[in-house]
Scaffold this motif. Structure first.
Motif, short mmCIF file in Angstrom:
data_model
loop_
_atom_site.label_atom_id
_atom_site.label_comp_id
_atom_site.label_asym_id
_atom_site.label_seq_id
_atom_site.Cartn_x
_atom_site.Cartn_y
_atom_site.Cartn_z
N LYS B 91 0.85 -1.18 0.00
CA LYS B 91 0.00 0.00 0.00
C LYS B 91 0.89 1.24 0.00
N ARG B 93 0.83 4.07 1.62
CA ARG B 93 1.27 4.55 2.92
C ARG B 93 2.36 3.65 3.51
N ASP B 94 2.17 2.33 3.35
CA ASP B 94 3.14 1.39 3.92
C ASP B 94 4.50 1.52 3.24
N TRP B 124 -5.42 7.74 -1.92
CA TRP B 124 -4.76 6.53 -2.42
C TRP B 124 -3.87 5.88 -1.37
N ASN B 126 -4.28 3.97 1.07
CA ASN B 126 -4.48 2.55 1.37
C ASN B 126 -4.63 1.69 0.12
N LYS B 127 -4.34 2.30 -1.04
CA LYS B 127 -4.39 1.52 -2.28
C LYS B 127 -3.01 0.93 -2.56
N LYS B 128 -3.01 -0.15 -3.30
CA LYS B 128 -1.72 -0.74 -3.65
C LYS B 128 -1.03 0.08 -4.73
#
Lengths: 440, 305
Positions: B91, B93-94, B124, B126-128
C-alpha cells in the motif's frame, strides 16, 4: 541492525500476505481433514448389496462347508456394533449350487461365464474332482478356479480361501488318519513380537517393554521430513521472487541507498525464518492437537520439537541464501528455475534415501548421509524420530556442520547478491556466479 | 563547501566508455541540472554519485558530503531512480513508511500524511502501488526520496511522464528542498526546466563534460549574439555590416549572427546609416540552442551513442 529488522519485518508481512502462503498454510490441514472426513462419511455408505456367486463342486465334498461358513458369516461377521448401534457394514454373500450332473463338463465354464454376463451372479467357483490331491513335491495337485468379470473385487475370492482351505485340510488329515487337533497344535506358528527395550524404573524394577508400532515408527519420521521440506520451499520461493522483484523493478537501487547489500540480504533471510517458523508453529500445534484428539498422543515427538526448530532455522538460512543469490543473479523466473535445479536436487535428496535411513537409522550410511549438511535437517530428524533415537553428539555435530555451511553459503550468496542485484539484462551463468563468489 | 566532488572519474562498461575523465563540483545548497542527450552518461554519473556504480579502478574519487566510502547506504542522501522503484503489492502509505524507516526516520507518520495531502494522494494511501497511474507513482517515488529530509537529493528524470499541473506541483516541491537547505541534483531533458530552476547546469555528451557552470557563465561562454533587425530603406545590405558572419533572411526580418568580438553598437551605427531602423534586438542563445549546437552534428553521425 535496526534497518535489517525493518527489512525483515517488511519481508515477513509481504510473504504472509501472499496467496501462496495462505494456501500452503491451509492446504495440508484441509486436505488431510478432508480425507478423514470423506472416509468417515463413506464408512456408513458402504455398498451392502448382496453378492451372489456360484459353486460347481465336482469333488462333492467341499460345497457343504462353504455353505455352512457363509451362513455364519451372514449371521455375524457382516455386522458391527452392539444392540441398537448394530448395523450391517459388509454385503451379504449368497451362494448358488450348480449340480455337476446338470452341466456338460465341456461347456460348463462357458455357460457359467454367460450367466455372469447376464448378471445371474457375479462370480463362479469350479472345484475340481482332484481337489484333495496334494500333488507331488509341490507340483500339480488340486486347484480351485475362481472366475469373475470384476477382477478388482477380491472380497469373495479372499473369503473363500478359508472355508475351502479348512475343509480340504480336514479331509486330507482324515484320509491320512491323523488327529486334526494334534496337527494344528504341532504346526501352529510362533509369533515374534516387536518390542522396545526395557529399563529400570525409579524403584529399580525392570519396566515392561513397550510394544512398538510399525506404522507410527515410519509415519512420524516421514511427516517430520515432509514438513521440513515444505517449510523450506514455502519460505524460499517467495524470498527468491521478492529479490527478483526488487531487482527488475529497480527497488534495489533505492534500498541499497539505505542499507548495505549484505544487511539487505540478511534482513530478508531473517524475514524468511520468521515466515517458516510461523508455518511450523501452526502445523505442529495442529498436529499436536490432532494426534491427541485421535488418542495417539504418545507418538507426538515432543522431545524433538526444539531440534526441529533449530534444524529448520539453519536450513532456511542455508537454502534461503541460495535462493536469494539465484533471485539476484537472474533476470526472470525462467532463468531462476534453471539455476535452482541443483538446489532443488539437494533439498529433494533425502526423499530418495529416507526409507533406508528409517530401516537402519544407525548404519554407517545413514550416519554419513545425515552429516551431509544439506541433508542434515531432514535425515538427522528422521534418525532422531526412529526409536530409540541416536546419541546426542550426532545431531549436535550435524547442527555444527550445518552452521558452518550456512555461514559459507550466506557469505558466498552475499557476494552474488551484491553484484547481481544491480545487474540488468541477461542473467548470470553458473560460471559467472562462481567467479563472483571467488573474486567478490 | 561542496556537497559532491568528482575528480577525474571514468566508468567503462565492457568496451563502452560511459563516463570519461569527469570532474565536477556541486556546491552545497545549490540546484544542479544534468542535461545531455539519451545515453550520454547522465544516469551513470548519478548512479556513481549514489555509489550504485563504482568508478573504474585507477580513476579518481568521488566525495559525497565529505566522504569517500564504498557503500551506497547513506541516510543523508535521497534518491529517485530513473525507473520506478516501488513494491507493487504494497500500500502507498506502507511503502512510504518503509522507506522512511529505512532511512532511519522514525517519526514519519505526520510527514507521510502531509506529503500525501500535498500531492493530493491521500485518497490513495491505502491503495496498492500497482493501482497508481504513472504520474501518481512518480509522486510517491519523489516522496520516498525526500521523506527523511536528506542533505543531498538526487533525482533522475523527475519530471518525465508528468502532466503540466503535476509537473508544477513537483517543481515547487523540488524548490522547497533547496529552500530547506538541501543540495538538489537532477537530470532532465527539458531545457526550459533546467534554465528556470538550476543554479548550475552540467552537460555531458558522449561521456565527456561539455558544459558546466552557472547559466550566465555558460551563456557567456557560448556568447555569439544574434541581432534581429528590421530596416526600411533601399540601401540595406546586412552583409556589409561590421562583424556580421552570417545572415538569416526571413523577408521582413533579418537575423544577423555576429562574431563574439564584434561590437553590437558599431553594427547599430552602421545600420542607421543604411536606412531607418524599426527593430533592433540583441538576443542571447537559449540553453536549448546551446544544447542543439553541441549535440546535433555528431548525434546523427553515431546513432549508437
Amino acid at each position: 541492525m535496526r534497518k535489517m529488522i525493518v527489512i525483515a519485518v517488511r519481508e515477513y508481512s509481504a510473504a504472509v500476505k501472499t496467496k501462496a502462503f495462505i494456501i500452503s498454510l491451509l492446504a495440508v490441514p484441509i486436505i488431510s481433514g478432508g480425507m478423514i472426513g470423506v472416509q468417515f462419511f463413506l464408512k456408513d455408505k458402504v455398498d451392502t448389496k448382496e453378492r451372489r456367486f456360484a459353486v460347481l463342486d465336482y469333488s462333492g465334498t467341499i460345497y457343504d462347508a462353504v455353505e455352512e461358513a457363509l451362513r455364519q458369516r451372514n449371521a455375524t461377521d457382516i455386522f458391527e456394533g452392539e444392540g441398537e448401534a448394530r448395523k450391517q457394514t459388509k454385503p451379504r454373500f449368497s451362494v448358488v449350487r450348480i449340480d455337476p450332473a446338470t452341466v456338460d463338463a465341456e461347456r460348463a465354464t462357458y455357460e457359467l461365464s454367460e450367466r455372469v454376463r447376464d448378471d445371474d451372479f457375479m462370480a463362479f467357483v469350479i472345484i475340481g474332482a482332484d481337489v484333495l490331491s496334494p500333488g507331488e513335491d509341490g507340483q500339480g495337485g488340486g486347484v480351485v478356479r475362481y472366475h469373475s468379470n470384476s477382477p478388482t473385487y477380491e472380497d469373495i475370492q479372499q473369503w473363500l480361501r478359508t472355508p475351502i482351505g479348512d475343509r480340504v485340510r480336514q479331509l486330507r488329515l482324515a484320509a491320512a488318519d491323523l488327529d486334526p487337533k494334534i496337527v494344528e497344535a504341532a504346526t501352529r506358528r510362533v509369533p515374534v513380537q516387536n518390542l522396545g527395550l526395557v529399563a529400570l524404573d525409579e524403584e529399580g524394577r525392570i519396566t515392561k517393554a513397550e510394544k512398538t508400532n510399525r506404522i507410527a515408527n515410519r509415519l512420524v519420521p516421514f511427516a517430520l521430513m515432509m514438513l521440513m521440506v515444505m517449510v523450506i520451499m514455502v519460505g524460499a520461493q517467495p524470498l527468491m521472487l521478492s529479490v527478483l522483484e526488487e531487482k527488475t523493478q529497480r527497488i534495489a537501487e533505492v534500498l541499497l541507498g539505505s542499507v548495505p547489500p549484505f544487511q539487505l540480504m540478511l534482513g530478508k533471510l531473517v524475514g524468511m525464518v520468521g515466515v517458516s517458523l510461523t508455518l511450523t508453529t501452526v502445523y505442529l500445534v495442529a498436529a499436536y492437537i490432532g494426534i491427541h484428539q485421535a488418542g495417539f498422543g504418545e507418538f507426538f515427538p515432543t522431545s524433538l520439537v526444539w531440534w526441529f526448530v533449530l534444524f529448520q532455522a539453519l536450513a532456511v538460512l542455508m537454502f534461503g541464501s541460495l535462493f536469494a543469490a539465484v533471485g539476484a543473479a537472474v533476470s526472470d523466473q525462467k532463468e531462476a528455475q534453471n539455476l535452482l535445479m541443483p538446489v532443488m536436487v539437494l533439498i529433494m535428496l533425502p526423499m530418495a534415501v529416507w526409507i533406508n535411513v528409517v530401516n537402519e537409522p544407525n548404519s554407517t550410511m545413514a550416519l554419513t548421509l545425515s552429516l551431509f549438511p544439506p541433508a542434515t535437517p531432514m535425515l538427522m530428524m528422521i534418525r532422531q524420530a526412529v526409536p530409540p533415537g541416536i546419541p546426542v553428539w550426532q545431531p549436535l555435530l550435524g547442527a555444527g556442520l550445518m552452521l558452518l555451511t550456512t555461514v559459507v553459503f550466506v557469505f558466498a550468496a552475499g557476494r552474488v547478491f551484491r553484484l547481481g542485484i544491480l545487474m540488468q539484462g541477461k542473467g548470470a551463468s553458473f560460471g559467472t556466479l562462481l567467479r563472483w563468489v571467488w573474486r567478490g | 563547501m561542496h556537497t559532491v566532488e568528482i575528480e577525474h572519474v571514468s566508468k567503462t562498461f565492457g568496451t563502452h566508455v560511459a563516463v570519461n575523465d569527469l570532474c565536477l563540483s556541486v556546491p552545497q545548497g545549490s540546484t544542479y541540472g544534468f542535461i545531455g542527450p539519451n545515453g550520454s552518461g547522465k544516469t551513470t554519473t548519478l548512479r556513481m554519485i549514489m555509489r550504485i556504480y563504482h568508478p573504474d579502478a585507477g580513476s579518481g574519487a568521488i566525495r559525497v558530503l565529505g566522504e569517500t566510502g564504498a557503500s551506497a547506504a547513506n541516510d543523508r542522501v535521497g534518491y529517485l531512480p530513473e525507473e520506478r522503484g516501488l513494491y507493487k503489492k504494497m500500500k502507498v502509505r506502507d511503502v512510504l513508511r518503509f522507506y522512511a524507516e529505512l532511512k532511519g526516520r522514525r517519526d514519519h507518520k505526520q510527514a507521510v500524511a502531509a506529503w500525501l495531502e500535498r500531492f493530493e494522494l491521500s485518497a490513495w494511501a491505502n491503495k496498492k502501488v500497482e493501482t497508481l497511474s504513472k504520474g501518481m507513482a512518480q509522486k510517491v517515488q519523489f516522496i520516498s526520496a525526500v521523506i527523511a529530509e536528506p542533505d543531498l537529493v538526487i533525482l533522475d528524470e523527475p519530471f518525465t511522464g508528468l502532466d503540466p499541473v503535476n509537473a508544477d506541483v513537483l517543481r515547487e516541491a523540488v524548490l522547497e528542498q533547496r529552500r530547506r537547505g538541501a543540495t538538489v541534483i537532477f537530470s532532465t531533458h527539458d531545457m526550459a526546466v533546467a534554465e528556470k530552476m538550476c543554479d548550475y547546469v552540467f552537460m555531458i555528451y558522449k561521456g565527456k563534460k561539455v558544459l558546466d557552470g552557472t547559466l550566465d557563465s555558460i551563456k557567456d561562454q557560448y556568447k555569439q549574439d544574434i541581432i534581429r533587425v528590421q530596416v526600411d530603406g533601399n540601401g540595406f545590405d546586412p552583409h556589409a555590416l561590421p562583424g556580421v558572419e552570417q545572415v538569416n533572411d526571413f523577408g521582413r526580418m533579418q537575423e544577423l549572427r555576429v562574431g563574439s568580438k564584434a561590437d553590437t553598437q558599431e553594427v547599430l551605427k552602421a545600420l542607421m546609416g543604411q536606412g531607418r531602423v524599426r527593430h533592433f534586438e540583441i538576443t542571447r542563445p537559449s540553453l536549448h540552442d546551446i544544447f542543439i549546437r553541441i549535440a546535433r552534428p555528431s548525434a546523427e553521425a553515431t546513432p549508437d551513442a
